[in-house]
Motif scaffolding. Structure first.
Motif, PDB file in Angstrom:
ATOM      1  N   ILE A   9      -1.484   3.946   8.599  1.00 13.68           N
ATOM      2  CA  ILE A   9      -0.082   4.340   8.744  1.00 13.68           C
ATOM      3  C   ILE A   9       0.682   3.794   7.539  1.00 13.68           C
ATOM      4  O   ILE A   9       0.507   2.622   7.176  1.00 13.68           O
ATOM      5  CB  ILE A   9       0.506   3.779  10.059  1.00 13.68           C
ATOM      6  CG1 ILE A   9      -0.198   4.437  11.259  1.00 13.68           C
ATOM      7  CG2 ILE A   9       2.015   4.008  10.165  1.00 13.68           C
ATOM      8  CD1 ILE A   9       0.229   3.909  12.602  1.00 13.68           C
ATOM      9  N   PRO A  10       1.506   4.637   6.917  1.00 12.19           N
ATOM     10  CA  PRO A  10       2.246   4.151   5.735  1.00 12.19           C
ATOM     11  C   PRO A  10       2.996   2.849   6.018  1.00 12.19           C
ATOM     12  O   PRO A  10       3.560   2.681   7.099  1.00 12.19           O
ATOM     13  CB  PRO A  10       3.223   5.295   5.442  1.00 12.19           C
ATOM     14  CG  PRO A  10       2.596   6.504   6.057  1.00 12.19           C
ATOM     15  CD  PRO A  10       1.810   6.034   7.221  1.00 12.19           C
ATOM     16  N   ALA A  11       2.973   1.959   5.028  1.00 11.35           N
ATOM     17  CA  ALA A  11       3.544   0.614   5.199  1.00 11.35           C
ATOM     18  C   ALA A  11       5.019   0.649   5.551  1.00 11.35           C
ATOM     19  O   ALA A  11       5.516  -0.232   6.272  1.00 11.35           O
ATOM     20  CB  ALA A  11       3.320  -0.194   3.926  1.00 11.35           C
ATOM     21  N   GLU A  12       5.726   1.691   5.071  1.00 15.36           N
ATOM     22  CA  GLU A  12       7.177   1.725   5.315  1.00 15.36           C
ATOM     23  C   GLU A  12       7.519   2.081   6.776  1.00 15.36           C
ATOM     24  O   GLU A  12       8.657   1.927   7.197  1.00 15.36           O
ATOM     25  CB  GLU A  12       7.881   2.702   4.347  1.00 15.36           C
ATOM     26  CG  GLU A  12       7.503   4.156   4.500  1.00 15.36           C
ATOM     27  CD  GLU A  12       6.276   4.566   3.668  1.00 15.36           C
ATOM     28  OE1 GLU A  12       5.532   3.674   3.228  1.00 15.36           O
ATOM     29  OE2 GLU A  12       6.058   5.778   3.475  1.00 15.36           O
ATOM     30  N   ILE A  13       6.533   2.544   7.546  1.00 15.17           N
ATOM     31  CA  ILE A  13       6.839   2.917   8.938  1.00 15.17           C
ATOM     32  C   ILE A  13       6.776   1.681   9.835  1.00 15.17           C
ATOM     33  O   ILE A  13       5.736   1.015   9.929  1.00 15.17           O
ATOM     34  CB  ILE A  13       5.886   4.022   9.457  1.00 15.17           C
ATOM     35  CG1 ILE A  13       6.135   5.334   8.695  1.00 15.17           C
ATOM     36  CG2 ILE A  13       6.053   4.251  10.967  1.00 15.17           C
ATOM     37  CD1 ILE A  13       5.263   6.493   9.106  1.00 15.17           C
ATOM     38  N   ASP A  14       7.913   1.397  10.450  1.00 15.35           N
ATOM     39  CA  ASP A  14       7.966   0.304  11.420  1.00 15.35           C
ATOM     40  C   ASP A  14       7.844   0.938  12.809  1.00 15.35           C
ATOM     41  O   ASP A  14       8.716   1.704  13.226  1.00 15.35           O
ATOM     42  CB  ASP A  14       9.313  -0.432  11.281  1.00 15.35           C
ATOM     43  CG  ASP A  14       9.439  -1.583  12.264  1.00 15.35           C
ATOM     44  OD1 ASP A  14       8.539  -1.730  13.130  1.00 15.35           O
ATOM     45  OD2 ASP A  14      10.439  -2.328  12.180  1.00 15.35           O
ATOM     46  N   ILE A  15       6.752   0.649  13.515  1.00 10.71           N
ATOM     47  CA  ILE A  15       6.525   1.361  14.790  1.00 10.71           C
ATOM     48  C   ILE A  15       7.573   1.023  15.850  1.00 10.71           C
ATOM     49  O   ILE A  15       7.713   1.728  16.832  1.00 10.71           O
ATOM     50  CB  ILE A  15       5.103   1.139  15.344  1.00 10.71           C
ATOM     51  CG1 ILE A  15       4.850  -0.338  15.667  1.00 10.71           C
ATOM     52  CG2 ILE A  15       4.029   1.707  14.442  1.00 10.71           C
ATOM     53  CD1 ILE A  15       3.700  -0.515  16.650  1.00 10.71           C
ATOM     54  N   LYS A  16       8.300  -0.086  15.640  1.00  7.87           N
ATOM     55  CA  LYS A  16       9.350  -0.455  16.612  1.00  7.87           C
ATOM     56  C   LYS A  16      10.648   0.318  16.326  1.00  7.87           C
ATOM     57  O   LYS A  16      11.488   0.450  17.207  1.00  7.87           O
ATOM     58  CB  LYS A  16       9.652  -1.951  16.559  1.00  7.87           C
ATOM     59  CG  LYS A  16       8.444  -2.845  16.684  1.00  7.87           C
ATOM     60  CD  LYS A  16       8.229  -3.327  18.098  1.00  7.87           C
ATOM     61  CE  LYS A  16       6.973  -4.193  18.192  1.00  7.87           C
ATOM     62  NZ  LYS A  16       6.417  -4.299  19.509  1.00  7.87           N
TER      63      LYS A  16
ATOM     64  N   THR B   8      11.144   3.717  14.785  1.00  9.22           N
ATOM     65  CA  THR B   8      10.691   4.962  14.176  1.00  9.22           C
ATOM     66  C   THR B   8      11.279   6.165  14.895  1.00  9.22           C
ATOM     67  O   THR B   8      11.643   6.065  16.080  1.00  9.22           O
ATOM     68  CB  THR B   8       9.150   5.042  14.205  1.00  9.22           C
ATOM     69  OG1 THR B   8       8.757   6.325  13.767  1.00  9.22           O
ATOM     70  CG2 THR B   8       8.584   4.828  15.582  1.00  9.22           C
ATOM     71  N   ASP B   9      11.354   7.278  14.188  1.00  8.70           N
ATOM     72  CA  ASP B   9      11.850   8.513  14.795  1.00  8.70           C
ATOM     73  C   ASP B   9      10.722   9.281  15.471  1.00  8.70           C
ATOM     74  O   ASP B   9      10.974  10.220  16.214  1.00  8.70           O
ATOM     75  CB  ASP B   9      12.468   9.424  13.717  1.00  8.70           C
ATOM     76  CG  ASP B   9      13.777   8.845  13.219  1.00  8.70           C
ATOM     77  OD1 ASP B   9      14.354   8.012  13.940  1.00  8.70           O
ATOM     78  OD2 ASP B   9      14.204   9.214  12.100  1.00  8.70           O
ATOM     79  N   SER B  10       9.495   8.873  15.189  1.00  7.83           N
ATOM     80  CA  SER B  10       8.348   9.605  15.742  1.00  7.83           C
ATOM     81  C   SER B  10       8.316   9.477  17.274  1.00  7.83           C
ATOM     82  O   SER B  10       8.294   8.371  17.816  1.00  7.83           O
ATOM     83  CB  SER B  10       7.053   9.044  15.152  1.00  7.83           C
ATOM     84  OG  SER B  10       5.984   9.289  16.026  1.00  7.83           O
TER      85      SER B  10
END
Lengths: 314, 138
Positions: free
Chosen positions: A267-274, A276-278
């Motif tokens: 997962i790209p480093a810039e994505i914070d799973i806490k 996220t828009d996903s």
């Protein structure tokens, strides 16, 4: 007449209720009295034999009830004595138990039918989405339809497992996982020469109630879908690993571990799973909380999601 | 001693298993005949008899089970039906024989009645309890 004989005569009188007679007739009275006593004793023996037969009859019905057989009935003689009351009571209990069993069976059939219908309805919704998605030209929108379809299928599978299970209130999640993976393979049309799914699941059955099974099924769907969709772009070769089992949380507390990892691009480093828009990642957080679980992402080698949640005994 | 129920058996409704009548004390009486085995038809007939006797009023009911021999499951289920709604405000079950004791307790335990139900071995005590539920006579 001797004192001893006189004593015997008096005792016989007391037992038979005979009135004293002259000394001359006393011997005769003793013989008649003893005959009377003998008759009474034989009568008592006959009664005892009859009663013992009635007790035996009632006991046989109790044994039948203990074996959950309700057709046997104890004989009610019509004397309206204690034995009749026992026979009547045991017969009535049998009838009530039989009625309750029938009612329970009916409820079980009804519950099975409900799970079956829920599963069928979810499958219909999933098929409708599939049909509609065929007309979609925008790739992004098509993806959204497919994701929704898979989520619905993950829930439908829980209902399918529920009506197939002996106990209609829980499913074996280990069994669910293997059925789910079969579906995922078909759905993403995975090429086994390029992407291999490795399953390492506890061989023991682990039963989840619907409240746990649905969120866990959805989490599993999100994690595996995520790896299938994003981990191996441009025909990359790789592996998806799925682990499910029970591990020690502390000395006396166990916890379930559901782990999905892959050796893909990560997962790209810039994505914070806490933050996220996903929707998929948001769902993971939400569903994890719902079952009291903790979701950890490890990005050191590809992607590794580990969900730990408390073991509930069912 | 003459029992209260013996003095007021006017206009009674007779059936195979029951005698049912309205007492002049505002209590409805139904007595199971000696050695009667109560079946569904008897139970339905009894409900109808009570409805007929009660008219548009609600009475407490004394059920004399002393003579009962047995009762079928169907008849028990009929008596247990809440929607049966005969005009009853309370039920006193009069028991004596072991069989009547068992049947009476079955009604208390398995069939949850919509109205208060109590078991009695003494008729006077049963009537005194039922009178609490009796409406003043017209």
């Amino acid at each position: 007449m001797s004192d001893k004989l006189n004593d015997i005569y008096n005792a016989v009188c007391r037992l038979t209720g005979n009135k004293p007679v002259t000394d001359a007739d006393k011997k005769e009275a003793i013989i008649k009295g003893l005959e009377k006593i003998e008759k009474k004793l034989n009568q008592v023996k006959r009664e005892e034999k009859k009663n013992s037969k009635r007790i035996h009859d009632i006991l046989n019905v109790v044994v039948s009830l203990a074996n959950l057989r309700y057709d046997d009935k104890a004989n009610v003689s019509g004397k309206r004595d204690d034995f009749d009351a026992l026979a009547l009571g045991i017969n009535m209990l049998g009838e009530e138990l039989q009625a309750s069993t029938v009612s329970l069976n009916e409820k079980e059939i009804l519950l099975k039918e409900i799970h079956h219908r829920v599963k069928n309805n979810l499958q219909v919704i999933s098929s409708l989405l599939n049909l509609q998605s065929e007309k979609i030209m925008q790739p992004g929108l098509f993806e959204i339809f497919m994701e929704s379809k898979n989520r619905i299928r993950a829930m439908a599978l829980v209902h399918e497992k529920l009506y197939q299970s002996q106990n209609l209130s829980r499913i074996d999640f280990t069994d669910y996982i293997s059925s789910f993976l079969t579906y995922m393979n078909e759905c993403y049309n995975l090429n086994p020469e390029k992407i291999t799914i490795h399953l390492d699941a506890d061989k023991r059955p682990h039963y989840f109630k619907i409240d746990t099974a649905i969120p866990c099924g959805l989490i599993l769907n999100e994690l595996v879908s995520n790896s299938c969709k994003y981990a191996f772009p441009e025909d990359r070769i790789g592996n998806i690993y799925l682990y499910f089992g029970v591990e020690k949380y502390s000395e006396n507390v166990d916890q379930f571990i559901l782990q999905v990892s892959d050796d893909g691009i990560g997962i790209p480093a810039e994505i914070d799973i806490k933050k996220t828009d996903s929707l998929g990642l948001q769902l993971l957080e939400m569903l994890g909380c719902q079952i009291g679980g903790n979701l950890v992402l490890d990005r050191t080698n590809g992607t590794k999601f580990t969900l730990s949640f408390p073991v509930e005994k069912y | 001693m003459t029992k209260i129920s013996d003095t007021i058996k006017n206009n009674s409704v007779e059936s195979r298993a029951f005698t049912t009548w309205l007492g002049d004390n505002g209590i409805c009486y139904t007595e199971v005949k000696l050695n009667a085995s109560v079946e569904l038809a008897d139970a339905c007939g009894n409900t109808e008899a009570i409805k007929k006797i009660s008219g548009d009023r609600i009475y407490p009911l004394l059920v004399n089970l002393k003579g009962i021999n047995s009762i079928t499951k169907e008849a028990r289920d009929h008596f247990a039906m809440r929607e049966r709604t005969p005009a009853i405000s309370a039920i006193a079950l009069l028991i004596k024989s072991p069989s009547s004791r068992i049947i009476g307790n079955f009604f208390l335990g398995l069939n949850k009645s919509a109205v208060p139900v109590q078991l009695f071995t003494n008729e006077e005590k049963a009537i005194s309890w039922l009178k609490r539920f009796a409406l003043p006579l017209k």
